[in-house]
Motif scaffolding. Structure first.
Motif, PDB file in Angstrom:
ATOM      1  N   MET A 123     -43.739  12.206  16.908  1.00 38.54           N
ATOM      2  CA  MET A 123     -43.732  12.127  15.544  1.00 38.54           C
ATOM      3  C   MET A 123     -43.653  10.815  15.415  1.00 38.54           C
ATOM      4  SD  MET A 123     -40.607  12.940  12.790  1.00 38.54           S
ATOM      5  CE  MET A 123     -39.558  11.405  12.697  1.00 38.54           C
ATOM      6  N   ALA A 124     -44.722  11.294  14.309  1.00 39.31           N
ATOM      7  CA  ALA A 124     -45.475   9.684  13.397  1.00 39.31           C
ATOM      8  C   ALA A 124     -45.686   9.869  12.034  1.00 39.31           C
ATOM      9  CB  ALA A 124     -47.439   9.515  14.442  1.00 39.31           C
ATOM     10  N   VAL A 125     -44.956   8.554  11.721  1.00 42.21           N
ATOM     11  CA  VAL A 125     -44.896   8.602  10.306  1.00 42.21           C
ATOM     12  C   VAL A 125     -45.289   7.857   9.881  1.00 42.21           C
ATOM     13  CG1 VAL A 125     -43.150   8.776   8.342  1.00 42.21           C
ATOM     14  CG2 VAL A 125     -42.673   9.931  10.721  1.00 42.21           C
ATOM     15  N   SER A 126     -46.469   8.025   8.303  1.00 43.97           N
ATOM     16  CA  SER A 126     -47.405   6.525   8.160  1.00 43.97           C
ATOM     17  C   SER A 126     -46.688   6.834   6.619  1.00 43.97           C
ATOM     18  CB  SER A 126     -48.424   7.406   7.810  1.00 43.97           C
ATOM     19  OG  SER A 126     -48.771   5.573   6.894  1.00 43.97           O
ATOM     20  N   ASP A 127     -46.397   5.419   5.973  1.00 45.22           N
ATOM     21  CA  ASP A 127     -45.666   4.773   4.562  1.00 45.22           C
ATOM     22  C   ASP A 127     -47.175   4.567   4.001  1.00 45.22           C
ATOM     23  OD1 ASP A 127     -46.381   2.844   5.439  1.00 45.22           O
ATOM     24  OD2 ASP A 127     -44.454   1.386   5.505  1.00 45.22           O
ATOM     25  N   GLY A 128     -48.519   4.631   4.605  1.00 46.66           N
ATOM     26  CA  GLY A 128     -49.808   3.983   4.044  1.00 46.66           C
ATOM     27  C   GLY A 128     -50.302   2.296   4.221  1.00 46.66           C
ATOM     28  N   THR A 129     -49.030   2.414   4.987  1.00 43.51           N
ATOM     29  CA  THR A 129     -49.352   0.830   5.391  1.00 43.51           C
ATOM     30  C   THR A 129     -49.154   0.272   7.086  1.00 43.51           C
ATOM     31  OG1 THR A 129     -48.954  -0.610   3.366  1.00 43.51           O
ATOM     32  CG2 THR A 129     -48.751  -1.509   5.111  1.00 43.51           C
ATOM     33  N   THR A 130     -47.897   1.165   7.478  1.00 40.80           N
ATOM     34  CA  THR A 130     -47.597   1.171   8.883  1.00 40.80           C
ATOM     35  C   THR A 130     -47.520   2.578   9.646  1.00 40.80           C
ATOM     36  OG1 THR A 130     -46.942  -1.120   8.534  1.00 40.80           O
ATOM     37  CG2 THR A 130     -46.141   0.725  10.362  1.00 40.80           C
TER      38      THR A 130
END
Ligand SMILES: [Zn+2]
Ligand SMILES: [Zn+2]
Length: 413
Positions: free
Chosen positions: A288-295
């Motif tokens: 699972m990969a989660v992005s907050d737009g920066t990381t």
């Protein structure tokens, strides 16, 4: 052609306008995605591919559906992760390890739109899937660029600035690749998902010639996370390609002890050369990969020796945080085409249903066709029809067709 352009513009608008649905709690093995985050699940389907994108506004895109053996498991996982039908299903190419579980997936959660490369493939499984999709999914489409702006890449807006851009194929502007090791693989739909300073590249089973074509394009290929082509097969993921993509993490979708020896030591070596932290579903389970737009933060269900030994510092199963993509220094590669979406992608626009032409049938002599078992009818020229071998009913006028069926959403007859 015009029909497709209109359809694609409509697709972009519809995806932007649809109300989102929140993701259901994930299985105990992985935490639930937080609101406002883009989540990509690289599902564990054994020897095959399946990835689910859940956008910050809850839009869902499934890229591939694994092999037939994964059907039950895939369907169950999708029921946990999505509420309501998938906004878009992309079949990267018509091979069984990518399409085998799609029917079960579509039966489990449904889908509003289906996209595949439109590359002809003479397998019964593919034909059956197209027939099923033709009857069960509202729109069936190819990633055809808008003829009005052929240089602009097709971009699907997923809300909050998240965009999914189709990089390949680009028929009819550019012909399908031919005479490759596998033309079906080589014409896989390649997409780039962007959110802020982070990006994901989905390559299907693309081949070295696909990579060569992409390398020649003035497209920013850099990605935080790369879905490695062809399950880590040794021909794909060429050094030149990986150097341009500069992945900080790589995900290989493959089965435990598979017959193909995937992933190949050559590809693992090339990923190591570009210092990509490598995850593999055969050892790590679902990733699972989660992005907050920066990381982008990656976690795997099991955490495997492969990831740990390759990444060096990475402990099995522990989260890995990846920083933003640095701006590409050289201008040509750095031009980000996906930041210039089609006019229709603007979120301020409201969807406009193309007006159905009336009274044109008599003038043009156009006929209307319905596929057996379907509730809708198409223009005789609609490409959906070309891709189905189902029995068909032909109507000589729109009025006749309307008496029995409703107009299809793809060609708006
Ligand atoms: Zn494959
Ligand atoms: Zn394939």
């Amino acid at each position: 052609m015009k029909v497709f352009a209109r359809l694609l513009a409509l697709l972009v608008l519809l995806l932007a306008a649809l109300p989102g649905h929140a993701a259901a709690p994930a299985s105990p093995a992985l935490p639930s995605p937080a609101p406002g985050r883009l989540t990509v699940y690289f599902l564990d389907v054994g020897q095959g591919d399946a990835a689910l994108i859940v956008s910050p506004t809850g839009k869902t895109v499934l890229i591939d559906g694994g092999p037939p053996e994964a059907s039950t498991r895939l369907a169950a996982r999708l029921r946990e992760l999505v509420k309501g039908p998938l906004d878009l299903v992309i079949l990267t190419h018509p091979h069984l390890d990518h399409l085998g579980g799609l029917r079960a997936a579509l039966k489990a959660v449904g889908a509003k739109r289906f996209m595949d490369p439109g590359f002809d493939h003479p397998s019964e499984a593919y034909r059956d899937l197209l027939d099923f999709v033709g009857n069960e999914v509202g729109q069936v489409m190819s990633p055809e660029p808008n003829p009005a702006s052929p240089q602009t890449l097709l971009t699907v807006g997923l809300g909050e600035g998240v965009a999914l851009t189709v990089l390949w194929p680009r028929v009819p502007q550019e012909a399908f690749l031919a005479d490759t090791r596998s033309d079906a693989n080589a014409n896989s739909i390649v997409t780039k998902l962007t959110y802020g300073k982070t990006a994901f590249l989905f390559t299907g089973d693309s081949e070295p010639p696909t990579e060569a074509v992409l390398l020649q394009k003035p497209v920013d290929l850099t990605a935080t996370v790369l879905k490695v082509a062809h399950h880590g097969g040794k021909h794909s993921s060429t050094a030149a390609f990986l150097e341009r993509v500069k992945p900080q993490a790589a995900v290989i979708s493959c089965g435990v002890g598979n017959d193909y020896g995937h992933p190949s030591p050559e590809v693992l070596g090339r990923l190591k050369d570009v210092r990509a932290r490598t995850f593999r579903t055969d050892q790590d389970g679902e990733v699972m990969a989660v992005s907050d737009g920066t990381t982008v933060t990656l976690r795997s269900a099991k955490g495997g020796a492969g990831a740990a030994s390759l990444a060096g510092t990475q402990r099995a199963g522990s989260p890995v945080a990846l920083g933003p993509i640095e701006p590409t220094p050289h201008g040509r590669a750095g031009r980000s085409v996906e930041k210039e979406p089609e006019p229709g992608t603007s979120r301020s626009r409201t969807p406009v249903e193309p007006s159905a032409p009336t009274g044109t049938a008599a003038a043009t002599g156009e006929r209307y066709v319905s596929l057996k078992g379907s509730k809708v009818f198409h223009r005789e020229s609609c490409s959906t029809l070309k891709r189905s071998k189902n029995e068909r009913t032909v109507y000589s006028s729109r009025a006749d067709a309307l008496r029995e069926r409703r107009p299809a959403e793809d060609c708006h007859p």
